[in-house]
Enzyme design. Structure first.
Site, PDB file in Angstrom:
ATOM      1  N   HIS A 261       5.861 -14.529  -2.449  1.00  0.00           N
ATOM      2  CA  HIS A 261       5.076 -13.301  -2.310  1.00  0.00           C
ATOM      3  C   HIS A 261       5.962 -12.072  -2.285  1.00  0.00           C
ATOM      4  O   HIS A 261       5.607 -11.025  -2.808  1.00  0.00           O
ATOM      5  CB  HIS A 261       4.203 -13.352  -1.051  1.00  0.00           C
ATOM      6  CG  HIS A 261       4.930 -12.997   0.201  1.00  0.00           C
ATOM      7  ND1 HIS A 261       5.802 -13.856   0.835  1.00  0.00           N
ATOM      8  CD2 HIS A 261       4.954 -11.845   0.899  1.00  0.00           C
ATOM      9  CE1 HIS A 261       6.314 -13.250   1.892  1.00  0.00           C
ATOM     10  NE2 HIS A 261       5.819 -12.035   1.962  1.00  0.00           N
TER      11      HIS A 261
ATOM     12  N   GLU B  75       0.803  -1.226   0.000  1.00  0.00           N
ATOM     13  CA  GLU B  75       0.000   0.000   0.000  1.00  0.00           C
ATOM     14  C   GLU B  75       0.838   1.280   0.000  1.00  0.00           C
ATOM     15  O   GLU B  75       0.296   2.385  -0.087  1.00  0.00           O
ATOM     16  CB  GLU B  75      -0.961   0.000   1.198  1.00  0.00           C
ATOM     17  CG  GLU B  75      -2.058  -1.043   1.109  1.00  0.00           C
ATOM     18  CD  GLU B  75      -1.605  -2.474   1.433  1.00  0.00           C
ATOM     19  OE1 GLU B  75      -2.239  -3.420   0.926  1.00  0.00           O
ATOM     20  OE2 GLU B  75      -0.615  -2.634   2.190  1.00  0.00           O
TER      21      GLU B  75
ATOM     22  N   GLU C 164       8.550 -18.211   3.030  1.00  0.00           N
ATOM     23  CA  GLU C 164       8.569 -19.518   2.385  1.00  0.00           C
ATOM     24  C   GLU C 164       8.001 -19.509   0.973  1.00  0.00           C
ATOM     25  O   GLU C 164       8.121 -20.493   0.247  1.00  0.00           O
ATOM     26  CB  GLU C 164       7.793 -20.521   3.247  1.00  0.00           C
ATOM     27  CG  GLU C 164       8.436 -20.747   4.603  1.00  0.00           C
ATOM     28  CD  GLU C 164       7.618 -21.688   5.478  1.00  0.00           C
ATOM     29  OE1 GLU C 164       6.615 -22.242   5.001  1.00  0.00           O
ATOM     30  OE2 GLU C 164       8.004 -21.865   6.635  1.00  0.00           O
ATOM     31  N   THR C 165       7.321 -18.443   0.589  1.00  0.00           N
ATOM     32  CA  THR C 165       6.737 -18.371  -0.752  1.00  0.00           C
ATOM     33  C   THR C 165       7.363 -17.205  -1.510  1.00  0.00           C
ATOM     34  O   THR C 165       8.185 -16.476  -0.979  1.00  0.00           O
ATOM     35  CB  THR C 165       5.212 -18.152  -0.670  1.00  0.00           C
ATOM     36  OG1 THR C 165       4.958 -16.853  -0.118  1.00  0.00           O
ATOM     37  CG2 THR C 165       4.551 -19.229   0.180  1.00  0.00           C
TER      38      THR C 165
ATOM     39  N   VAL D 275       9.704  -6.261   3.679  1.00  0.00           N
ATOM     40  CA  VAL D 275       9.108  -7.480   3.147  1.00  0.00           C
ATOM     41  C   VAL D 275      10.149  -8.588   3.294  1.00  0.00           C
ATOM     42  O   VAL D 275      11.139  -8.610   2.562  1.00  0.00           O
ATOM     43  CB  VAL D 275       8.693  -7.319   1.672  1.00  0.00           C
ATOM     44  CG1 VAL D 275       8.025  -8.590   1.171  1.00  0.00           C
ATOM     45  CG2 VAL D 275       7.779  -6.119   1.487  1.00  0.00           C
ATOM     46  N   ILE D 276       9.912  -9.475   4.240  1.00  0.00           N
ATOM     47  CA  ILE D 276      10.835 -10.577   4.500  1.00  0.00           C
ATOM     48  C   ILE D 276      10.517 -11.728   3.560  1.00  0.00           C
ATOM     49  O   ILE D 276       9.348 -12.042   3.328  1.00  0.00           O
ATOM     50  CB  ILE D 276      10.755 -11.008   5.976  1.00  0.00           C
ATOM     51  CG1 ILE D 276      11.194  -9.828   6.870  1.00  0.00           C
ATOM     52  CG2 ILE D 276      11.619 -12.249   6.237  1.00  0.00           C
ATOM     53  CD1 ILE D 276      11.009 -10.058   8.350  1.00  0.00           C
TER      54      ILE D 276
END
Length: 167
Positions: free
Chosen positions: A97, A67, A94-95, A90-91
């Protein structure tokens, strides 16, 4: 130079412009607050240290880093805002994203800056894990918030140079 070999809080302060009358918006993602609050503290203190007045710094919160682009656009469209600093984390996780979010935020903030002609600064950490984030939010690698704030100041100086140049 890789950030693990650089202190994000060490930068040149040569020829910084007077920012005492400039107004800044600092957008802060509410996701990963331990990290983003440290980034905010660094950015805020760096602006004050280099001449900004507290009353000329506006803070806005967004739910997550995704955002930041829209929030930055809203602030950058205001006539009374000279530069926007977007702070988030933004860490990897596991994906994938993070790949999508980081790309969207980087592109979105770039577009806002190009659209408005104002400095819109990417102060978003993209670490592999929580420890790397903390290391870059006031830890052993300095504070990305400091770096983002000084980048905004330097871009305002460049803007003044470009637009005051006369033939």
């Amino acid at each position: 130079m890789a950030s693990d070999q650089k202190n994000l809080s060490v930068f040149s302060t040569d020829d910084l412009p007077d920012i005492s009358h400039r107004r800044f918006a600092i957008l802060v993602s509410e996701w990963n607050t331990e990290v983003t609050e440290a980034l905010f503290a660094g950015a805020y203190q760096t602006l004050l240290q280099h001449g900004a007045k507290a009353e000329n710094i506006v803070r806005g919160n967004v739910p997550g880093s995704y955002e930041l682009s829209l929030g930055a656009q809203w602030f950058a469209q205001r006539d009374d805002i000279d530069a926007v600093i977007a702070l988030g984390c933004v860490i990897q996780g596991e994906t994938k994203h993070n790949d999508y979010i980081n790309h969207a935020v980087a592109q979105g903030l770039t577009n806002v800056g190009l659209k408005t002609g104002k400095p819109v600064i990417f102060g978003v950490l993209t670490p592999n894990d929580q420890q790397q984030a903390l290391d870059r939010a006031g830890g052993k690698h300095g504070n990305k918030g400091d770096e983002a704030a000084i980048t905004a100041v330097k871009m305002l100086g460049l803007q003044r140079q470009v637009y005051s140049f006369q033939f």
